[in-house]
Motif scaffolding. Structure first.
Motif, PDB file in Angstrom:
ATOM      1  N   THR A 190       0.813  -1.210   0.000  1.00  0.00           N
ATOM      2  CA  THR A 190       0.000   0.000   0.000  1.00  0.00           C
ATOM      3  C   THR A 190       0.855   1.273   0.000  1.00  0.00           C
ATOM      4  O   THR A 190       0.355   2.340  -0.313  1.00  0.00           O
ATOM      5  N   PHE A 191       2.132   1.134   0.362  1.00  0.00           N
ATOM      6  CA  PHE A 191       3.005   2.310   0.387  1.00  0.00           C
ATOM      7  C   PHE A 191       2.975   3.070  -0.936  1.00  0.00           C
ATOM      8  O   PHE A 191       2.922   4.295  -0.968  1.00  0.00           O
ATOM      9  N   CYS A 192       2.984   2.320  -2.045  1.00  0.00           N
ATOM     10  CA  CYS A 192       3.108   2.988  -3.339  1.00  0.00           C
ATOM     11  C   CYS A 192       1.864   3.809  -3.664  1.00  0.00           C
ATOM     12  O   CYS A 192       1.923   4.725  -4.472  1.00  0.00           O
ATOM     13  N   ALA A 193       0.764   3.486  -3.043  1.00  0.00           N
ATOM     14  CA  ALA A 193      -0.435   4.283  -3.268  1.00  0.00           C
ATOM     15  C   ALA A 193      -0.558   5.401  -2.233  1.00  0.00           C
ATOM     16  O   ALA A 193      -1.105   6.459  -2.507  1.00  0.00           O
ATOM     17  N   LYS A 194      -0.018   5.147  -1.036  1.00  0.00           N
ATOM     18  CA  LYS A 194      -0.097   6.172   0.015  1.00  0.00           C
ATOM     19  C   LYS A 194       0.910   7.289  -0.233  1.00  0.00           C
ATOM     20  O   LYS A 194       0.648   8.440   0.060  1.00  0.00           O
TER      21      LYS A 194
ATOM     22  N   LEU C   9       4.296  14.708   3.821  1.00  0.00           N
ATOM     23  CA  LEU C   9       4.256  14.530   2.365  1.00  0.00           C
ATOM     24  C   LEU C   9       4.650  15.803   1.622  1.00  0.00           C
ATOM     25  O   LEU C   9       5.396  15.754   0.644  1.00  0.00           O
ATOM     26  N   ASN C 360       3.938   5.366   8.264  1.00  0.00           N
ATOM     27  CA  ASN C 360       3.584   4.910   6.917  1.00  0.00           C
ATOM     28  C   ASN C 360       4.707   5.126   5.910  1.00  0.00           C
ATOM     29  O   ASN C 360       4.622   4.645   4.788  1.00  0.00           O
ATOM     30  N   CYS C 362       7.345   3.812   5.106  1.00  0.00           N
ATOM     31  CA  CYS C 362       8.114   2.579   5.256  1.00  0.00           C
ATOM     32  C   CYS C 362       7.578   1.561   4.273  1.00  0.00           C
ATOM     33  O   CYS C 362       6.368   1.386   4.171  1.00  0.00           O
ATOM     34  N   THR C 363       8.476   0.913   3.532  1.00  0.00           N
ATOM     35  CA  THR C 363       8.017  -0.150   2.637  1.00  0.00           C
ATOM     36  C   THR C 363       8.232  -1.516   3.273  1.00  0.00           C
ATOM     37  O   THR C 363       8.083  -2.537   2.614  1.00  0.00           O
ATOM     38  N   TRP C 399      -8.949   5.086   3.299  1.00  0.00           N
ATOM     39  CA  TRP C 399      -8.057   3.937   3.401  1.00  0.00           C
ATOM     40  C   TRP C 399      -8.657   2.843   4.246  1.00  0.00           C
ATOM     41  O   TRP C 399      -8.618   1.667   3.887  1.00  0.00           O
ATOM     42  N   GLY C 444      -5.867   6.628  -7.548  1.00  0.00           N
ATOM     43  CA  GLY C 444      -5.241   7.894  -7.937  1.00  0.00           C
ATOM     44  C   GLY C 444      -3.789   7.954  -7.523  1.00  0.00           C
ATOM     45  O   GLY C 444      -2.951   8.463  -8.250  1.00  0.00           O
ATOM     46  N   GLY C 445      -3.504   7.425  -6.318  1.00  0.00           N
ATOM     47  CA  GLY C 445      -2.139   7.444  -5.797  1.00  0.00           C
ATOM     48  C   GLY C 445      -1.192   6.757  -6.757  1.00  0.00           C
ATOM     49  O   GLY C 445      -0.182   7.299  -7.151  1.00  0.00           O
ATOM     50  N   TRP C 446      -1.568   5.572  -7.166  1.00  0.00           N
ATOM     51  CA  TRP C 446      -0.739   4.805  -8.094  1.00  0.00           C
ATOM     52  C   TRP C 446      -0.624   5.534  -9.425  1.00  0.00           C
ATOM     53  O   TRP C 446       0.461   5.805  -9.917  1.00  0.00           O
ATOM     54  N   ARG C 450       2.431   6.332 -12.120  1.00  0.00           N
ATOM     55  CA  ARG C 450       2.744   5.115 -12.865  1.00  0.00           C
ATOM     56  C   ARG C 450       1.609   4.765 -13.786  1.00  0.00           C
ATOM     57  O   ARG C 450       0.465   5.056 -13.492  1.00  0.00           O
TER      58      ARG C 450
END
Lengths: 262, 233, 477
Positions: A190-194, C9, C360, C362-363, C399, C444-446, C450
C-alpha cells in the motif's frame, strides 16, 4: 492436468505441493501462475491449487488492520496445511505466511501457522533446493537479464543466489548484477499508493540501476515490485521488458511483457 | 521541582521494571559475562596497537628507553616546528625524562593558547582500539590533550593491553589508589570531522596531528610490520 | 523543537524537488552502507557482540529503576548535582536556572539530540544567553537557522558551497577564498576556539551513563564535546534516563558497534568518561557539574510494547540504509529524529496524531533492522504504530474503508473470485490496446506516478476453473 516433466528421473514419491497463487498473479498475470504450476510439475511434484485461496492478508496486515489480517491468515492456513509443501511465486507472500502468520496468530492457530511456516517456500528457493527433480533446460531468447531482489525474499527468506543459479542452469542466463541490489524498489504494498511520489522516486532509482546494467529484461520473484516497476517504466517511456522469473524458467515468453500490448 | 520529578519518574520506572531484589539483579548481571573478544589485526598485542594507531591516522615511533624517547621527540619537534620547546604535564614520569639528551626545553603545566606542541604520558595503550588512555589530573591537564596543534603521547610498552576489557581492571586499580579521576580520556586519532559533505578533515577543534611513541621493549619488527600493513592499505 | 511531521508529504515533495540536494543524498546513500559494511567485515565478532549487548541492554531496561538509582548514588558521591526532569520544559528550566545562578552569558554547547528534543537552545536564547553549538555540523545548521537533518551528521544536507557562502556571510573576517573544505573547518575552529575559552557554561549530552561508577561517557571525533566539558567553569550534562549501562566495560563494548555502525570507524577519536567537578589535584576542569536526566515519555515507552526502541544507540545506520530517508532527507520528518528510528520515536515522544504519516513512510524493506546494531525490529514497530492508527481511526477514512472492504471480500472466496473476475474484465477493456492504463478509478495514488499494467486475461482462478471443466468434459465423453 498433464505431466509435462521431462526425461529427468522422477522419484517414486511425488510430494504434494500446495501452490499459493497470490492475488496479484491471479488478477494481473495468470501466465505466471501457469508457469509456476508447470515448473513444479517438471520438478517432480504433485501440485494442488486450493480453490478457496484469495489473499494472504498482507494489505490488511501492513495497513494495521490486524483483525482482518488474522481472519485471512486462518483462512489461508486452512487451505494450505494438508500439503507436504506450500510454494508461493512471491517472496513477500511467502514471507507473510512463514514469518508473519506465526507472529500474528496466537494459541492453537499459532501452532498451525508454525507447522505451515516450516514447509512454505518461495518458488525459486523451492525449485533450487527442495524439489525432488532438477528442472529441464529451456531455450530463452534473451541473455541480457537483470534480477530484482524483492526485499522480503531477500531479507526474510534469504532468497538471493537461488534464482540466479536457476536462471543459469535452466536458461543459460548469467544475470547482470545491479549496483545496489539490496535497495527497495519503492513498491511496498500500500506504500506505493499512500506515498506515490516517494515510491516513484525509489522506482526511478531502481530503473536507473537496471538501465546502467544494460540489461534488456528485468525479472524478479514478486509481482508487486514488477507491476510497480513496469508501470513506472511505461510512464517514463523506458523500453525495459519486465517479467516474472517463472516465465523465464518455464521457457515460455509468449505472453507480452508486463504492461505491454496484449 | 527536581525532587518531585525524581519521585514521579522512579515511581513510574518501578511499575515498568521487573520485580527483583538487588541481589537478584547482581546475580543476573554476573551471568551477562564479558563481551566477546574483539579481533586484533595480529596476534602480537604491541604490533596490533601500533597498527591500529596508524589506521586511526596517528603516527608512531618506538624508543628503546627514555633517552631514546627524548631524542625521538626532539626529531619530531624539529621536523614539524624547528623548535625545542613544548608543554608537558606535571607527570613525574615526564619530569624524570632526560630532556637534555636532545637539548629539549619543556614547560611543565597547562598549555596556553598559541602553544602548538604538547607531550603527555599515557597510562595505558589499548591495542584493540588503537587508543591511548590517560586520566586528568596534575600530570595530565585535559587542555593538553585538546588545545595543541600536535599532540605527542608516550606510552610504556608494558602498559599496552589487548582490549578495553583488559583496560578497565587497570583503571579500576588506579582508582582504588588515587580515587576516581575527573576524566578518563581515550584518544584514538587526531581531532577530525566529516560534517561538510562527508569529507574527512583532521584538526576540527583539537590537534591536527597525533603522534604516539612507545617506550621499552617491543617484539622484533613490530613497528616495521605495523608500518608495512598500514602502508598496504 | 517545533514539530512539522504532520506535513510530511509536503515536506518530502519540497525535498525531492531540490535536485542538487537529492543528488547529494543519493551519493551518501550509495557510499555510507559500503563504509559500514567494510568496517563490520573487518570486525569478526560483530554478531556475537550484538547478541551480548542485546542481553546487557535488556537486562538494564528490565531493572532500569535499580540502575538509574545506582548511577544517581555514584554520581552524587562523585560530587555532581543530579536533576530529574519529566518534561522538556522541566529540563530547559533546570538548565536555565543553573546558567542564571552563575550569571552566565555565554554557553558552549556540544551535540545533544536530547537538547534538540527539548528545544533548549531556543529557551536559553529567549532568556538572553548566547548559545553556540560547537559540533561543526550543528554549528553550520544553527548559523544557517536550520535544524539537523541527520542525527549523526546534522549538516550533511548542505553542500560545501552552501557552507562556504554561509561562513563568508556570518564571519566578519574580510576577503578570503575558503576554497577547500579544510579551509572552512579551520575557520570554524578559530571562531569557536574563542568561544570555548570565553564560555561560562558548557552543555553536553552523554552516550552512556555508567551505573557502577557514576561516569558519563561522551563520544566525539572533533573533540568539541571535550572542550565544552573541560574549559568552562560549569558543566551541564543533559541526557535521558534510558542511557544507563551497568558497567564501564558495557559502554566500551557498545562502542564497538556504535562507532562502526555510525561512521565505519573502529573507534572515535575522543571517548571520554567524566565523573564530576575538578578534584583537589586537578589543574583544570569545571568546578561544578550538573547532570540533568530527562524522562519525556521514556518511562511510558519502557512499559509498552515499544520498549525495544530504548535500546537504540543513535548510530544513524537505519537512516543511512533507508531508501525513504534517502529520497526525502531528514527535514521531511519534521522533528529531531529521522528515518526509521525517528518514525518510531517521534510518534511515541510527541503524539501519533501529529506524526501519523511517519509510520507509513516505510516499505517494510527490512534493511534498517538488518543493519541495526541493537537489533531493534523497526519495521515491526512501525507496523504496530500503523495498527494503532487503524484502531484509533487516525488512518484516513478512505483507506480504512478500502482495507476493510478488501479484507471482508477476501474472506468470501466465491464472491471474491467472481467479483475479481468482473474487475479484471473491466480493466482489460480499459487497457486493451496498450497493455496498460494511464488512469485508474480508485487508485489515484498509483496512477499519478505510474501506468497501471492491464491484466493479462481472465483471472488465474477462472482460467484454471475453465481448464479443469474442459478436462472433466473430455473425460466424460
Amino acid at each position: 492436468m498433464n505431466d509435462v516433466s521431462s526425461d529427468q528421473s522422477v522419484p517414486s514419491e511425488r510430494p504434494t505441493v500446495a501452490l499459493f497463487i497470490t492475488c496479484l498473479v491471479d488478477l494481473f498475470r495468470p501466465s505466471v501462475g501457469f508457469a509456476s504450476l508447470s515448473l513444479l510439475q517438471r520438478a517432480g511434484c504433485e501440485v494442488v491449487i486450493p480453490g478457496q485461496q484469495t489473499c494472504c492478508g498482507q494489505p490488511a496486515y501492513n495497513s494495521g488492520d490486524y483483525r482482518g489480517a488474522r481472519a485471512l491468515a486462518r483462512q489461508t492456513l486452512k487451505q494450505l496445511e494438508a500439503a507436504d509443501y506450500v510454494v508461493v511465486p512471491s517472496g513477500s507472500c511467502a514471507g507473510m505466511i512463514s514469518e508473519h502468520y506465526p507472529r500474528l496468530l496466537e494459541g492453537p492457530w499459532r501452532e498451525r501457522a508454525l507447522a505451515v511456516a516450516a514447509k512454505t517456500y518461495e518458488l525459486n528457493a523451492f525449485l533450487h533446493s527442495v524439489a525432488p527433480a532438477r528442472l529441464p533446460v529451456v531455450k530463452v531468447k534473451t541473455d541480457s537479464v537483470a534480477y530484482h531482489d524483492g526485499c522480503a525474499g531477500l531479507r526474510e527468506l534469504h532468497v538471493r543466489k537461488q534464482p540466479r543459479e536457476l536462471l543459469h542452469s535452466v536458461c543459460g542466463i548469467t544475470v547482470k548484477e545491479l549496483q545496489q541490489p539490496e535497495v527497495c524498489c519503492g513498491f511496498g504494498g500500500t506504500f506505493c499508493a499512500k506515498m506515490p511520489q516517494i515510491s516513484a522516486r525509489m522506482a526511478d532509482n531502481k530503473l536507473k540501476d537496471v538501465q546502467a546494467s544494460q540489461a534488456q529484461l528485468l525479472c524478479g520473484g514478486d509481482m508487486g515490485c514488477l507491476l510497480s516497476l513496469a508501470g513506472r517504466a511505461s510512464r517514463n517511456g523506458q523500453p525495459i521488458e519486465v517479467r516474472h522469473v517463472a516465465e523465464l524458467l518455464s521457457g515460455d515468453l509468449s505472453a507480452p511483457a508486463i504492461g505491454k500490448d496484449t | 521541582m527536581s525532587t518531585e520529578a525524581r519521585s514521579a519518574i522512579f515511581a513510574r520506572l518501578q511499575t515498568a521494571s521487573a520485580e527483583a531484589t538487588a541481589n537478584d539483579i547482581l546475580r543476573e548481571s554476573w551471568a551477562l559475562g564479558h563481551a566477546p573478544y574483539p579481533p586484533l589485526p595480529c596476534e602480537n598485542t604491541e604490533q596490533a596497537f601500533l597498527t591500529n594507531v596508524l589506521s586511526n591516522r596517528g603516527t608512531v615511533d618506538h624508543a628503546q628507553d627514555r633517552s631514546a624517547a627524548v631524542k625521538a621527540i626532539g626529531r619530531y619537534l624539529y621536523t614539524h616546528y624547528r623548535t625545542q620547546r613544548f608543554v608537558a604535564g606535571n607527570d613525574p614520569r615526564l619530569a624524570a625524562m632526560p630532556w637534555r639528551d636532545a637539548g629539549l626545553l619543556p614547560r611543565f603545566g597547562t598549555v596556553e593558547v598559541g602553544e602548538p606542541l604538547t607531550v603527555g604520558f599515557a597510562r595505558l595503550g589499548v591495542a584493540e582500539l588503537g587508543a591511548t588512555v590517560s586520566w586528568t589530573g596534575k600530570g595530565n591537564p585535559s587542555a593538553n590533550n585538546l588545545l595543541a596543534e600536535h599532540h605527542i603521547t608516550l606510552v610504556d610498552s608494558a602498559d599496552i593491553v589487548a582490549t578495553s576489557e583488559d583496560a578497565w581492571p587497570r583503571i579500576q586499580a588506579d582508582m582504588e589508589r588515587i580515587g576516581r579521576p575527573r576524566g578518563i580520556n581515550f584518544v584514538a586519532g587526531p581531532s577530525s570531522t566529516a560534517d561538510i559533505e562527508g569529507q574527512l578533515v583532521c584538526g576540527a577543534h583539537g590537534p591536527r596531528a597525533w603522534h604516539v611513541i612507545v617506550i621499552g621493549k617491543l617484539p622484533k619488527d613490530a613497528l616495521a610490520n605495523a608500518l608495512a600493513t598500514t602502508a598496504d592499505k | 523543537m517545533e514539530q512539522k511531521s504532520d506535513t510530511f508529504l509536503a515536506n518530502a515533495a519540497t525535498a525531492m524537488n531540490d535536485t542538487a540536494a537529492a543528488q547529494r543524498r543519493d551519493i551518501m546513500a550509495a557510499f555510507t552502507p559500503i563504509i559500514r559494511q567494510q568496517s563490520i567485515d573487518g570486525f569478526s565478532s560483530y554478531e556475537p557482540t550484538r547478541k551480548h549487548l542485546k542481553r546487557v541492554r535488556q537486562h538494564t531496561l528490565n531493572h532500569l529503576a535499580h540502575y538509574l538509582a545506582e548511577f544517581e548514588t555514584q554520581a552524587l558521591a562523585n560530587g555532581n548535582h543530579v536533576h530529574f526532569a519529566r518534561t522538556p520544559q522541566e529540563l530547559n528550566s533546570t538548565v536555565l536556572d543553573i546558567c542564571q545562578q552563575h550569571s552566565a552569558r555565554r554557553i558552549a554547547k556540544g551535540k545533544s539530540m536530547v537538547t534538540e528534543e527539548t528545544g533548549l537552545t531556543a529557551e536559553l536564547e529567549k532568556a538572553g544567553l548566547q548559545v553556540i553549538e560547537t559540533d561543526l555540523g550543528e554549528y553550520i545548521v544553527q548559523q544557517a537557522g536550520e535544524t539537523p537533518s541527520h542525527i549523526v551528521g546534522p549538516a550533511l544536507h548542505k553542500s560545501a558551497d552552501d557552507v562556504r557562502q554561509l561562513f563568508l556571510d556570518i564571519h566578519p573576517l574580510g576577503e578570503r577564498e575558503l576554497e577547500h573544505t579544510s579551509d572552512m573547518v579551520a575557520e570554524a575552529r578559530e571562531v569557536l576556539r574563542t568561544h570555548f575559552l570565553q564560555a561560562e557554561v558548557g552543555i553536553i549530552g552523554a552516550n552512556a551513563l555508567i551505573a557502577e561508577n557514576g561516569y558519563a561517557m561522551l563520544v566525539t571525533n572533533e573533540g568539541n564535546g571535550d572542550l565544552c566539558a573541560n574549559l568552562p567553569p560549569v558543566l551541564v550534562i543533559c541526557t535521558t534516563i534510558d542511557r544507563v549501562l551497568p558497567r564501564a566495560e558495557d559502554a566500551t563494548a557498545m562502542l564497538r558497534l556504535l562507532v562502526r555502525s555510525a561512521t565505519g570507524q573502529p573507534q572515535t577519536c575522543y571517548t571520554s568518561f567524566y565523573s564530576g567537578p575538578r578534584r583537589a589535584q586537578d589543574q583544570d576542569g569545571p568546578v561544578e557539574v550538573h547532570i540533568v536526566l530527562l524522562d519525556n515519555e521514556r518511562s511510558d515507552i519502557l512499559d509498552s510494547e515499544y520498549r525495544g526502541i530504548l535500546e537504540c544507540l543513535r548510530c544513524g545506520a537505519c537512516l543511512n540504509h533507508c531508501p525513504i530517508y534517502q529520497s526525502v532527507g531528514g527535514h521531511a520528518y519534521g522533528w529531531v529524529y529521522q528515518g526509521p528510528m525517528g518514525s518510531v520515536l517521534t510518534p511515541l515522544l510527541t503524539s501519533l496524531e501529529q506524526s501519523a504519516a511517519l509510520p507509513n513512510a516505510c516499505t517494510a524493506c527490512g534493511r534498517c533492522e538488518e543493519v541495526c546494531p541493537a537489533d531493534i525490529p523497526l519495521p515491526a514497530m512501525l507496523r504496530d504504530l500503523r495498527a494503532r492508527e487503524y484502531t484509533e481511526k487516525l488512518t484516513p477514512a478512505r483507506w480504512r474503508f478500502g482495507i476493510a472492504a478488501h479484507a471482508w471480500l477476501a474472506q468470501r472466496p466465491r464472491l471474491y473470485h467472481s467479483l475479481s473476475g468482473i474487475a479484471v474484465k473491466l480493466l482489460r477493456l480499459l487497457g486493451r490496446r496498450k497493455g496498460y492504463l494511464r488512469h485508474l478509478p480508485f487508485a489515484g495514488g498509483w496512477s499519478s506516478q505510474r501506468d497501471f499494467p492491464a491484466p493479462q486475461a481472465a483471472t488465474f482462478m477462472q482460467q484454471l476453473h475453465d481448464k479443469q471443466r474442459r478436462e472433466r468434459q473430455r473425460h466424460e465423453h
